[in-house]
Scaffold this motif. Structure first.
Motif, PDB file in Angstrom:
ATOM      1  N   LEU A  46      -6.467 -10.220  -2.943  1.00 51.69           N
ATOM      2  CA  LEU A  46      -5.647  -9.309  -3.730  1.00 51.69           C
ATOM      3  C   LEU A  46      -4.545  -8.735  -2.845  1.00 51.69           C
ATOM      4  N   LYS A  47      -3.293  -8.929  -3.239  1.00 51.79           N
ATOM      5  CA  LYS A  47      -2.158  -8.370  -2.506  1.00 51.79           C
ATOM      6  C   LYS A  47      -1.709  -7.076  -3.177  1.00 51.79           C
ATOM      7  N   LEU A  48      -1.598  -6.004  -2.371  1.00 51.63           N
ATOM      8  CA  LEU A  48      -1.219  -4.706  -2.905  1.00 51.63           C
ATOM      9  C   LEU A  48      -0.018  -4.140  -2.161  1.00 51.63           C
ATOM     10  N   SER A  49       0.585  -3.121  -2.742  1.00 54.33           N
ATOM     11  CA  SER A  49       1.736  -2.471  -2.128  1.00 54.33           C
ATOM     12  C   SER A  49       1.345  -1.828  -0.805  1.00 54.33           C
ATOM     13  N   PRO A  50       2.220  -1.895   0.202  1.00 55.18           N
ATOM     14  CA  PRO A  50       1.936  -1.197   1.461  1.00 55.18           C
ATOM     15  C   PRO A  50       1.897   0.317   1.290  1.00 55.18           C
TER      16      PRO A  50
ATOM     17  N   CYS B  44      -6.490  -7.487   0.310  1.00 59.77           N
ATOM     18  CA  CYS B  44      -7.912  -7.200   0.121  1.00 59.77           C
ATOM     19  C   CYS B  44      -8.651  -8.501  -0.119  1.00 59.77           C
ATOM     20  N   LEU B  45      -9.642  -8.800   0.719  1.00 59.41           N
ATOM     21  CA  LEU B  45     -10.502  -9.957   0.522  1.00 59.41           C
ATOM     22  C   LEU B  45     -11.787  -9.468  -0.129  1.00 59.41           C
TER      23      LEU B  45
ATOM     24  N   GLY C 286     -18.183  -2.111  -3.417  1.00 64.44           N
ATOM     25  CA  GLY C 286     -18.891  -2.976  -2.476  1.00 64.44           C
ATOM     26  C   GLY C 286     -18.379  -4.391  -2.399  1.00 64.44           C
ATOM     27  N   CYS C 287     -17.456  -4.784  -3.294  1.00 62.11           N
ATOM     28  CA  CYS C 287     -16.948  -6.160  -3.218  1.00 62.11           C
ATOM     29  C   CYS C 287     -15.833  -6.318  -2.188  1.00 62.11           C
ATOM     30  N   LEU C 288     -15.316  -5.201  -1.647  1.00 62.15           N
ATOM     31  CA  LEU C 288     -14.282  -5.279  -0.616  1.00 62.15           C
ATOM     32  C   LEU C 288     -14.919  -5.683   0.705  1.00 62.15           C
ATOM     33  N   GLU C 289     -14.540  -6.851   1.200  1.00 60.82           N
ATOM     34  CA  GLU C 289     -15.118  -7.397   2.424  1.00 60.82           C
ATOM     35  C   GLU C 289     -14.205  -7.198   3.628  1.00 60.82           C
ATOM     36  N   GLU C 290     -12.914  -7.414   3.424  1.00 65.52           N
ATOM     37  CA  GLU C 290     -11.939  -7.257   4.502  1.00 65.52           C
ATOM     38  C   GLU C 290     -10.655  -6.661   3.939  1.00 65.52           C
ATOM     39  N   LEU C 291     -10.029  -5.798   4.729  1.00 59.88           N
ATOM     40  CA  LEU C 291      -8.702  -5.288   4.419  1.00 59.88           C
ATOM     41  C   LEU C 291      -7.775  -5.715   5.544  1.00 59.88           C
TER      42      LEU C 291
ATOM     43  N   TRP D 227     -11.043 -19.998  -4.773  1.00 60.94           N
ATOM     44  CA  TRP D 227     -10.355 -18.724  -4.542  1.00 60.94           C
ATOM     45  C   TRP D 227      -9.488 -18.378  -5.742  1.00 60.94           C
ATOM     46  N   ILE D 228      -9.368 -17.086  -6.012  1.00 64.35           N
ATOM     47  CA  ILE D 228      -8.355 -16.567  -6.928  1.00 64.35           C
ATOM     48  C   ILE D 228      -7.474 -15.611  -6.149  1.00 64.35           C
ATOM     49  N   PHE D 229      -6.167 -15.777  -6.304  1.00 60.96           N
ATOM     50  CA  PHE D 229      -5.201 -14.873  -5.673  1.00 60.96           C
ATOM     51  C   PHE D 229      -4.453 -14.107  -6.748  1.00 60.96           C
ATOM     52  N   LEU D 230      -4.300 -12.803  -6.525  1.00 60.39           N
ATOM     53  CA  LEU D 230      -3.532 -11.966  -7.446  1.00 60.39           C
ATOM     54  C   LEU D 230      -2.581 -11.065  -6.678  1.00 60.39           C
ATOM     55  N   ASP D 231      -1.385 -10.968  -7.196  1.00 56.63           N
ATOM     56  CA  ASP D 231      -0.377 -10.030  -6.694  1.00 56.63           C
ATOM     57  C   ASP D 231       0.144  -9.273  -7.909  1.00 56.63           C
ATOM     58  N   PRO D 232      -0.586  -8.241  -8.356  1.00 53.56           N
ATOM     59  CA  PRO D 232      -0.212  -7.554  -9.603  1.00 53.56           C
ATOM     60  C   PRO D 232       1.164  -6.900  -9.499  1.00 53.56           C
ATOM     61  N   ALA D 233       1.905  -6.928 -10.614  1.00 52.37           N
ATOM     62  CA  ALA D 233       3.209  -6.273 -10.659  1.00 52.37           C
ATOM     63  C   ALA D 233       3.024  -4.772 -10.489  1.00 52.37           C
ATOM     64  N   ARG D 234       3.856  -4.186  -9.632  1.00 53.28           N
ATOM     65  CA  ARG D 234       3.694  -2.767  -9.298  1.00 53.28           C
ATOM     66  C   ARG D 234       4.811  -1.913  -9.897  1.00 53.28           C
ATOM     67  N   ARG D 235       5.225  -2.293 -11.094  1.00 53.53           N
ATOM     68  CA  ARG D 235       6.181  -1.495 -11.861  1.00 53.53           C
ATOM     69  C   ARG D 235       5.689  -1.372 -13.288  1.00 53.53           C
ATOM     70  N   ASP D 236       5.902  -0.181 -13.884  1.00 50.96           N
ATOM     71  CA  ASP D 236       5.481   0.014 -15.269  1.00 50.96           C
ATOM     72  C   ASP D 236       6.557  -0.525 -16.213  1.00 50.96           C
ATOM     73  N   ALA D 237       6.354  -0.284 -17.518  1.00 57.80           N
ATOM     74  CA  ALA D 237       7.275  -0.817 -18.525  1.00 57.80           C
ATOM     75  C   ALA D 237       8.691  -0.292 -18.344  1.00 57.80           C
TER      76      ALA D 237
END
Length: 370
Positions: free
Chosen positions: A173-177, A209-210, A190-195, A132-142
């Motif tokens: 993948l963890k995203l902002s609510p 997102c799985l 098509g790679c999105l399997e579960e939300l 598995w790879i887990f990502l929680d991208p930063a949700r703020r710009d510079a």
């Protein structure tokens, strides 16, 4: 009287300690942990949501699998993953956070986590494989401004996707609510399997997102409401239209969906399956005759009375029920303005909704039952 610097610092530390105790109770109980910045504490997962994510991994793959967290942050998710995975790699580009993770994991006793301090794009150039790879991208710009588009987050997952698939077959993948679900499904294809839409305490906390390298024609949506260590969940694959309920009568049940259920877009489908009707097309309240049991996905009320929405009734209802919460739904007035006009204040377990019902404006007085 002005506060001294020591008093101000003490206030800040007390506020931070309260946040840690509420969000990370077991971390709060451990002495000597390092929290490098208030932003890292603000942006990290709560222990409850981290445990939910770890439960997904365990449910899909069992125990003993390998996982790499490319955006480790404070390390709350990595720690939760370490309790269901055989080997976890925590990676964080910020050296202060990575150093804190080394210290904190040692204090907590997480011996199966390897800590790296690299740019995720550089790490993806190396040769390795993880279940598995887990990502929680930063949700703020510079400039520190919040962003919600996938391509504006850091790292840009869409750009990294080919490299990610060289190293794994499964991604979480963890995203902002606040992210738009239509945008998410369109970008991920098509790679999105579960939300998973995760809620807690009346708020929508996370979108998970799985992703599967094998792909899937239609993705499912799971709404999960967390309460302590438990979660109630419901999974949807297709939306259904719902009819209008008419004007709620005394003794009817009124249902207000949770923020997570609303965010999912499946509130109508959920309520139709439970024999509710909708008060109006754009009024997100639902009613049904008789008493309904607790459902865990919103607030349930018993209707006391429904009256016409006009100036005289607003004043008289306020005098009759001086202690009540007040909400405006799909009418041209705010909840706060309606409350002021009624002269009510919270209490007594009562709730008054000003709402559009079948094209008419009504005041609905209810008692909270769950």
């Amino acid at each position: 009287m002005k506060k001294s610097f020591a008093q101000i610092l003490g206030t800040i530390e007390n506020d931070r300690d309260r946040k840690i105790a509420a969000k990370l109770p077991s971390w709060s109980a451990a002495e000597g942990l390092d929290y490098p910045s208030s932003l890292s504490l603000e942006q990290c997962s709560s222990e409850a949501t981290a445990q939910y994510k770890a439960g997904i991994i365990k449910g899909k793959s069992g125990t003993g699998v390998s996982l790499i967290d490319l955006t480790g942050g404070l390390g709350v998710d990595s720690l939760a993953f370490s309790r269901v995975c055989g080997k976890v790699t925590y990676n964080e580009i910020n050296p202060a956070l990575a150093a804190a993770a080394v210290k904190n994991f040692a204090i907590i006793g997480a011996g199966n986590i390897r800590v790296l301090n690299m740019d995720s794009s550089d790490l993806l150039k190396e040769e390795w494989h993880s279940d598995w790879i887990f990502l929680d991208p930063a949700r703020r710009d510079a400039a520190g401004k919040k962003v919600f588009l996938l391509e504006d987050c850091s790292p840009n997952v869409l750009e990294l996707m080919p490299d990610l698939w060289r190293h794994t077959d499964r991604i979480m993948l963890k995203l902002s609510p606040m992210a738009d679900i239509t945008m998410i499904s369109g970008r991920l294809g098509g790679c999105l399997e579960e939300l998973h839409v995760v809620g807690s305490g009346g708020e929508c906390k996370e979108l998970l997102c799985l992703l599967s390298k094998a792909g899937r024609a239609v993705y499912s949506t799971t709404v999960a409401e967390l309460c302590g260590d438990t979660a109630v969940k419901e999974t949807f694959t297709a939306k259904e239209a719902i009819g209008l309920s008419g004007i709620p009568a005394p003794g009817d049940t009124l249902f207000e969906p949770s923020a997570a259920l609303m965010k999912s877009g499946y509130a109508d489908t959920f309520c139709k399956a439970r024999s509710y009707g909708k008060l109006d097309s754009f009024t997100h309240l639902y009613s049904r005759p008789g008493t309904a049991g607790e459902c865990g996905f919103g607030k349930v009320f018993s209707v006391i009375e429904t009256v016409e929405f006009n100036g005289a009734n607003i004043r008289s209802t306020g005098r009759k029920y001086p202690e009540a919460d007040v909400s405006a739904k799909n009418i041209p007035i705010s909840s706060e303005e309606l409350r002021k006009r009624m002269g009510t204040h919270s209490g007594n377990g009562l709730h008054i909704f000003g709402a559009s019902v079948s094209g008419e404006r009504k005041l609905i007085v209810c008692r909270r039952i769950s």
